[in-house]
Design a protein around this motif. Sequence first.
Motif, PDB file in Angstrom:
ATOM      1  N   THR A  76       0.846  -1.200   0.000  1.00 16.67           N
ATOM      2  CA  THR A  76       0.000   0.000   0.000  1.00 16.67           C
ATOM      3  C   THR A  76       0.876   1.242   0.000  1.00 16.67           C
ATOM      4  OG1 THR A  76      -1.680  -1.180   1.288  1.00 16.67           O
ATOM      5  CG2 THR A  76      -1.865   1.230   1.175  1.00 16.67           C
ATOM      6  N   VAL A  77       0.481   2.221  -0.805  1.00 14.55           N
ATOM      7  CA  VAL A  77       1.136   3.529  -0.814  1.00 14.55           C
ATOM      8  C   VAL A  77       0.050   4.590  -0.724  1.00 14.55           C
ATOM      9  CG1 VAL A  77       2.567   5.148  -2.105  1.00 14.55           C
ATOM     10  CG2 VAL A  77       3.081   2.701  -2.188  1.00 14.55           C
ATOM     11  N   ILE A  78       0.121   5.415   0.309  1.00 20.69           N
ATOM     12  CA  ILE A  78      -0.872   6.477   0.485  1.00 20.69           C
ATOM     13  C   ILE A  78      -0.187   7.802   0.180  1.00 20.69           C
ATOM     14  CG2 ILE A  78      -2.468   7.585   2.093  1.00 20.69           C
ATOM     15  CD1 ILE A  78      -2.563   4.968   3.640  1.00 20.69           C
ATOM     16  N   SER A  79      -0.480   8.366  -0.975  1.00 23.56           N
ATOM     17  CA  SER A  79       0.169   9.594  -1.406  1.00 23.56           C
ATOM     18  C   SER A  79      -0.567  10.154  -2.608  1.00 23.56           C
ATOM     19  CB  SER A  79       1.636   9.337  -1.755  1.00 23.56           C
ATOM     20  OG  SER A  79       2.197  10.450  -2.407  1.00 23.56           O
ATOM     21  N   ARG A  80      -0.855  11.462  -2.573  1.00 23.59           N
ATOM     22  CA  ARG A  80      -1.506  12.085  -3.716  1.00 23.59           C
ATOM     23  C   ARG A  80      -0.583  12.102  -4.931  1.00 23.59           C
ATOM     24  NH1 ARG A  80      -4.553  17.388  -1.040  1.00 23.59           N
ATOM     25  NH2 ARG A  80      -6.021  16.186   0.275  1.00 23.59           N
ATOM     26  N   ARG A  81       0.692  12.337  -4.690  1.00 21.91           N
ATOM     27  CA  ARG A  81       1.642  12.362  -5.788  1.00 21.91           C
ATOM     28  C   ARG A  81       1.780  10.984  -6.426  1.00 21.91           C
ATOM     29  NH1 ARG A  81       6.960  15.645  -4.017  1.00 21.91           N
ATOM     30  NH2 ARG A  81       7.291  15.521  -6.271  1.00 21.91           N
ATOM     31  N   PHE A  82       1.712   9.948  -5.600  1.00 18.31           N
ATOM     32  CA  PHE A  82       1.783   8.591  -6.153  1.00 18.31           C
ATOM     33  C   PHE A  82       0.560   8.301  -7.006  1.00 18.31           C
ATOM     34  CE2 PHE A  82       0.964   4.044  -6.096  1.00 18.31           C
ATOM     35  CZ  PHE A  82       2.196   3.530  -6.470  1.00 18.31           C
ATOM     36  N   GLN A  83      -0.608   8.759  -6.563  1.00 16.07           N
ATOM     37  CA  GLN A  83      -1.822   8.541  -7.343  1.00 16.07           C
ATOM     38  C   GLN A  83      -1.732   9.253  -8.689  1.00 16.07           C
ATOM     39  OE1 GLN A  83      -4.182   6.439  -6.519  1.00 16.07           O
ATOM     40  NE2 GLN A  83      -5.277   6.831  -8.427  1.00 16.07           N
TER      41      GLN A  83
END
Length: 430
Positions: A76-83
Amino acid sequence: MRLVQLTVPTGKRETILETLDEREIDYVVTDETGSRAYTAVVYFPLPDAAVEPVLDEIQAAGVDEDAYTVVVDAETVISRRFQALREEYEEGDVGSDRISRQELQAEADDLTPSFPVYVVMTVISAVVATAGLLLDSPAVVVGSMVIAPLIGPALGASVGTVIDDEELFIESITYQILGVVVAIGAAAVFAVLVRSMNIVPPDLVLSSVGEISERLAPDLLSLAIALGAGVAGVVSIATGTSVALVGVMIAAALIPPAGVAGITLAWGQPTAAIGATVLVLVNLLSVNLAGLLTLWYAGYRPENLFSIGETEQRLRRRIVGLMVIVLVFAVFLGGITYASYEAGNFEQDARDEVETVLTQEQYESYELLEYQVVMDDNYPFRNPEQVVVTIGGPPGESAPELADILHERINSHADQSVSVEIRYVEILRR
């Protein structure tokens, strides 16, 4: 998604970080004190489709393979930039869902066991398949596919071609050829032992065993199975999904036919081994052909851009070569398919003739009880050899001329003379 851990060589820290900043990639930097060659370790998450282009860009910026890189799964990665990064790279097709070239190469290497393990597992799978074939047990045959170590070499040759890794290609081709020889040889030796020890009936007719007979005269559907297995295998490895079940599919195209080829050799019927051996070869070549086409379509290219042209030429030559050989084998399988079709038509036409004759007024007291067409043993192109007709009628009555009539009318549908045997059964009704 992936988590990339990149060691930063001395003097390359700013270059790497600038590249990540330009791509708006989140990262964490830790100082490295264990080696003078490296000053830091950079950790950054990437969507699957972004791993290859980002690593290529970092390398193009002057960071070569001395920058030790580890790519691992990230849950899991929680990040707006990743999205935002995911939306940029992922387009919902195979090309965007695939793993990186670097991961693909590592996966192909991991799927190929060491040489001793490969030989041992191939022998075991061939022996189990041979036992299952002689027992006419589909469950045992499937079990032999599970333990066959064939998916690595079967896909490694395609991977080596598209990413310009000739060492991987040669190793995979060697493993494949060796695997086929070992499988057929192990099956033949085991079948000889089984037969000599009378574990199976000494007068066993191979064509009477369902699991064996269907592979003695393969048809064009076998080609579809192999092509499907090759495409599925490449898609599974390229997208990072489980390859276990696909490995069973590839083994299904290779191990049982190899077992049948070994059994027929042990039974002293080399001509009967032709169909099974051709099936093994055409399946093996089809898996490689499907793998090449699928990987190139998925967008895999060599690491060195200057070698793309040379790799494309090599790829075309191998694809054309495989297609020509597969086409030749496909013609052979087509001939078997046509022979089976003609035999089926003859069986139906001959039965219609028998039923038509028995509907005539002088034979209305007779009825067809059983009808059987016996095929010859000229594998893989089998032809009708005999027709056995069992007719029921009143006690004490027979029609000797019926045999001549049926013989003439049945043979009118045959390309060569077919013997006709008429059996009379007395029927008592009260």
